[in-house]
Write an enzyme that holds these catalytic residues in place. Sequence first.
Site, PDB file in Angstrom:
ATOM      1  N   ASP A  24       0.857  -1.196   0.000  1.00 30.74           N
ATOM      2  CA  ASP A  24       0.000   0.000   0.000  1.00 30.74           C
ATOM      3  C   ASP A  24       0.887   1.238   0.000  1.00 30.74           C
ATOM      4  OD1 ASP A  24      -2.003   1.996   0.788  1.00 30.74           O
ATOM      5  OD2 ASP A  24      -3.221   0.273   1.368  1.00 30.74           O
ATOM      6  N   SER A  54      -6.808   1.415  -4.722  1.00 33.31           N
ATOM      7  CA  SER A  54      -7.412   2.485  -5.533  1.00 33.31           C
ATOM      8  C   SER A  54      -8.129   3.457  -4.597  1.00 33.31           C
ATOM      9  CB  SER A  54      -8.464   1.938  -6.508  1.00 33.31           C
ATOM     10  OG  SER A  54      -9.122   3.002  -7.174  1.00 33.31           O
ATOM     11  N   TYR A  62     -12.515   7.161 -12.148  1.00 38.88           N
ATOM     12  CA  TYR A  62     -12.779   5.942 -11.362  1.00 38.88           C
ATOM     13  C   TYR A  62     -13.582   4.946 -12.200  1.00 38.88           C
ATOM     14  CZ  TYR A  62     -14.058   3.145  -7.229  1.00 38.88           C
ATOM     15  OH  TYR A  62     -14.231   2.133  -6.314  1.00 38.88           O
ATOM     16  N   ARG A  66     -17.385  10.213   2.067  1.00 42.64           N
ATOM     17  CA  ARG A  66     -18.572   9.456   1.701  1.00 42.64           C
ATOM     18  C   ARG A  66     -19.701   9.729   2.685  1.00 42.64           C
ATOM     19  NH1 ARG A  66     -15.754   4.078  -0.618  1.00 42.64           N
ATOM     20  NH2 ARG A  66     -14.221   4.648   0.934  1.00 42.64           N
TER      21      ARG A  66
HETATM   22  N1  UDP Z   1     -23.832  12.490  -0.289  1.00 45.09           N
HETATM   23  C1  UDP Z   1     -24.509  13.433   0.474  1.00 45.09           C
HETATM   24  N2  UDP Z   1     -23.853  14.016   1.504  1.00 45.09           N
HETATM   25  C2  UDP Z   1     -22.559  13.721   1.821  1.00 45.09           C
HETATM   26  C3  UDP Z   1     -21.870  12.763   1.049  1.00 45.09           C
HETATM   27  C4  UDP Z   1     -22.546  12.170  -0.017  1.00 45.09           C
HETATM   28  O1  UDP Z   1     -25.671  13.733   0.219  1.00 45.09           O
HETATM   29  O2  UDP Z   1     -22.049  14.300   2.791  1.00 45.09           O
HETATM   30  C5  UDP Z   1     -24.552  11.793  -1.366  1.00 45.09           C
HETATM   31  C6  UDP Z   1     -23.807  11.727  -2.693  1.00 45.09           C
HETATM   32  O3  UDP Z   1     -24.109  12.856  -3.482  1.00 45.09           O
HETATM   33  C7  UDP Z   1     -24.357  10.444  -3.280  1.00 45.09           C
HETATM   34  C8  UDP Z   1     -24.612   9.558  -2.075  1.00 45.09           C
HETATM   35  O4  UDP Z   1     -24.680  10.437  -0.947  1.00 45.09           O
HETATM   36  O5  UDP Z   1     -25.577  10.665  -3.930  1.00 45.09           O
HETATM   37  C9  UDP Z   1     -23.518   8.547  -1.831  1.00 45.09           C
HETATM   38  O6  UDP Z   1     -22.294   9.219  -1.886  1.00 45.09           O
HETATM   39  P1  UDP Z   1     -20.928   8.568  -1.481  1.00 45.09           P
HETATM   40  O7  UDP Z   1     -19.870   9.603  -1.666  1.00 45.09           O
HETATM   41  O8  UDP Z   1     -21.034   7.932  -0.150  1.00 45.09           O
HETATM   42  O9  UDP Z   1     -20.693   7.356  -2.511  1.00 45.09           O
HETATM   43  P2  UDP Z   1     -21.013   7.127  -4.057  1.00 45.09           P
HETATM   44  O10 UDP Z   1     -22.129   6.154  -4.062  1.00 45.09           O
HETATM   45  O11 UDP Z   1     -21.411   8.411  -4.700  1.00 45.09           O
HETATM   46  O12 UDP Z   1     -19.752   6.577  -4.593  1.00 45.09           O
END
Ligand code: UDP
Length: 313
Positions: A34, A80, A150, A191
């Site tokens: 890593d 990744s 990605y 996330r």
């Molecule tokens: N999201 C949100 N608030 C946050 C982070 C993410 O509303 O603080 C939304 C983001 O726009 C997406 C969903 O939550 O629609 C999941 O986002 P995440 O980044 O967890 O993962 P993704 O599925 O997009 O890879």
Amino acid sequence: MNKKKILISGGSGFIGSHLCDFFVKNGDIVWCIDNLITSKRKNVENLLKEKNFIFIEKDITYLNEDEIDEKFDYVLHFASPASPCDYLKYPIETLRVNSIGTEKMLNIALKSKSTFLFSSTSEVYGDPLIPVQNEEYWGNVNPIGLRSVYDEGKRYGEAMVMAYHRKYKLNTKIIRIFNTYGPRMRLNDGRVIPNFIYNALNNQPLPIYGDGKQTRSFCYIDDLIEGIIKVLEIDYNLPINLGNPEEFTIIELAEKIEKIFEKKLGFKFLPPMPDDPRKRRPDITLAKKLLNWEPKINLENGLKKTISYYLSC
Ligand code: UDP
């Protein structure tokens, strides 16, 4: 039982470190590689003292495969950036690790006749035009959008894995991981679940990107790890979805967080993320049939376990 030798790239990341835990506890020999770009050494700190665990801090895209002369049973490619915030910050690194990195890991597997597993993603389906995504769906990806580093990186990785399987008969596996959460996700990884928990712990409103009606299906890490181990044991080389099919809107998730914390935090609506998929829900019929596997931990229990972890840090 026969002990195995395993090479895991991205082994100190969120999913990788849970895999390292599993194999080390099982008595297998684990080589974890890593570069710590989006992960923490702390995730494998507890393993560093074990004699069957070797940690190598290195960027696999600069690895000289010829220098690795070990016989591995499994080569698992988990390196990744995986959070949208991370891959937007490291676009070139994300493309390189899924292209050059995948090829290098495949070469190691080929040389040592290992079973190879590629951690792909539900992002290969892009912003899907069908409500539930099965493995036959080809996806709806913007090839030049901000997320493409990605999405296309993983799509390229899958193509490369299939090419090695078809040309060299390498025993390869591809898993398409849907949103997964649990202990060791960085609280600032961007996330939605760590973001919401971070804000809840700090009594801040929960940030919602867009209208919050977009959906996701969240799988607890222990369920995912069980699925991955099962994939390694079967004779099947095409992609398999791994995820929890229970689907929630982001607003529903926010409400669940408020309920668990027993606090009225409120929501703060922010501009949508670029190319944010509107819906995501895995069809896990194939995994159920091939692996006799399905997630057992529901969102509420998984969130409670995750929150306890953050409180204990
Ligand atoms: N999201 C949100 N608030 C946050 C982070 C993410 O509303 O603080 C939304 C983001 O726009 C997406 C969903 O939550 O629609 C999941 O986002 P995440 O980044 O967890 O993962 P993704 O599925 O997009 O890879």
